[in-house]
Scaffold this motif. Structure first.
Motif: not given
Length: 185
Positions: A22-28, A30-33, A38-39
């Motif tokens: 188990v590793f903490p990470a954002f899903t793809l 979430e990163i795209v959103v 931000l853009g």
């Protein structure tokens, strides 16, 4: 079951058991959103900043035109107040002309004129262009009108339009100036 419960507890406590995978990470997604948001925020800030700078430059140009117009009106007033009222020659009433001439109280002769490119004062002291500004020019002038009452000169009305050129933006601003002065009798 106990192993799945340990994973959930580890995720909640941000502690990870060795070998659990188990590793903490954002899903793809979430990163795209987040990148999209931000853009969008950056583009709105960019447009707002560009509009603010354009407005600042336009306001600066208008301030320069207004300052120069008020200076010209002040100089015209000074000349009219120095005139001998009986020597002012500027044509008939209710008609704007480009030139007015008169004798001054100090014994000289002054001519005020506007030829569409400059507003000038010509006297024994020399010829002075009253609009000597790099980014300010004369746009038009219905320059002077004599106002009579029963064949006696009462006042002179000066009217002209100055234009300011903003080389940074490639824009132009203009302002109309009109004022009536009464000579000393």
């Amino acid at each position: 079951m106990k192993n799945g419960k340990n994973k959930k507890i580890a995720l909640l406590k941000r502690k990870f058991l060795k070998g659990q995978g188990v590793f903490p990470a954002f899903t793809l997604i979430e990163i795209v959103v987040v990148a999209g948001i931000l853009g969008l925020i950056m583009s709105m800030l960019s447009l707002s900043l560009r509009f603010s700078l354009k407005l600042k430059d336009s306001t600066g140009s208008m301030e320069m035109v207004t300052t120069k117009g008020n200076f010209v009106l002040g100089e015209l007033k000074k000349n009219v107040l120095d005139a001998k009222s009986e020597t002012i020659s500027c044509g008939s009433t209710n008609v704007f002309i480009n030139t007015v001439a008169f004798d001054t109280r100090s014994g000289g002769r002054t001519t005020l004129n506007c030829d569409g490119t400059q507003i000038a004062s010509q006297s024994a002291s020399g010829t002075f262009n009253l609009v000597q500004e790099t980014n300010v020019s004369v746009k038009s002038c219905s320059f002077v009108r004599c106002n009579y009452s029963e064949q006696n000169l009462q006042s002179l009305t000066f009217s002209f339009v100055l234009q300011g050129n903003n080389v940074n933006l490639g824009t132009q601003v203009s302002a109309s100036f009109s004022q009536t002065f009464s000579p000393r009798f």
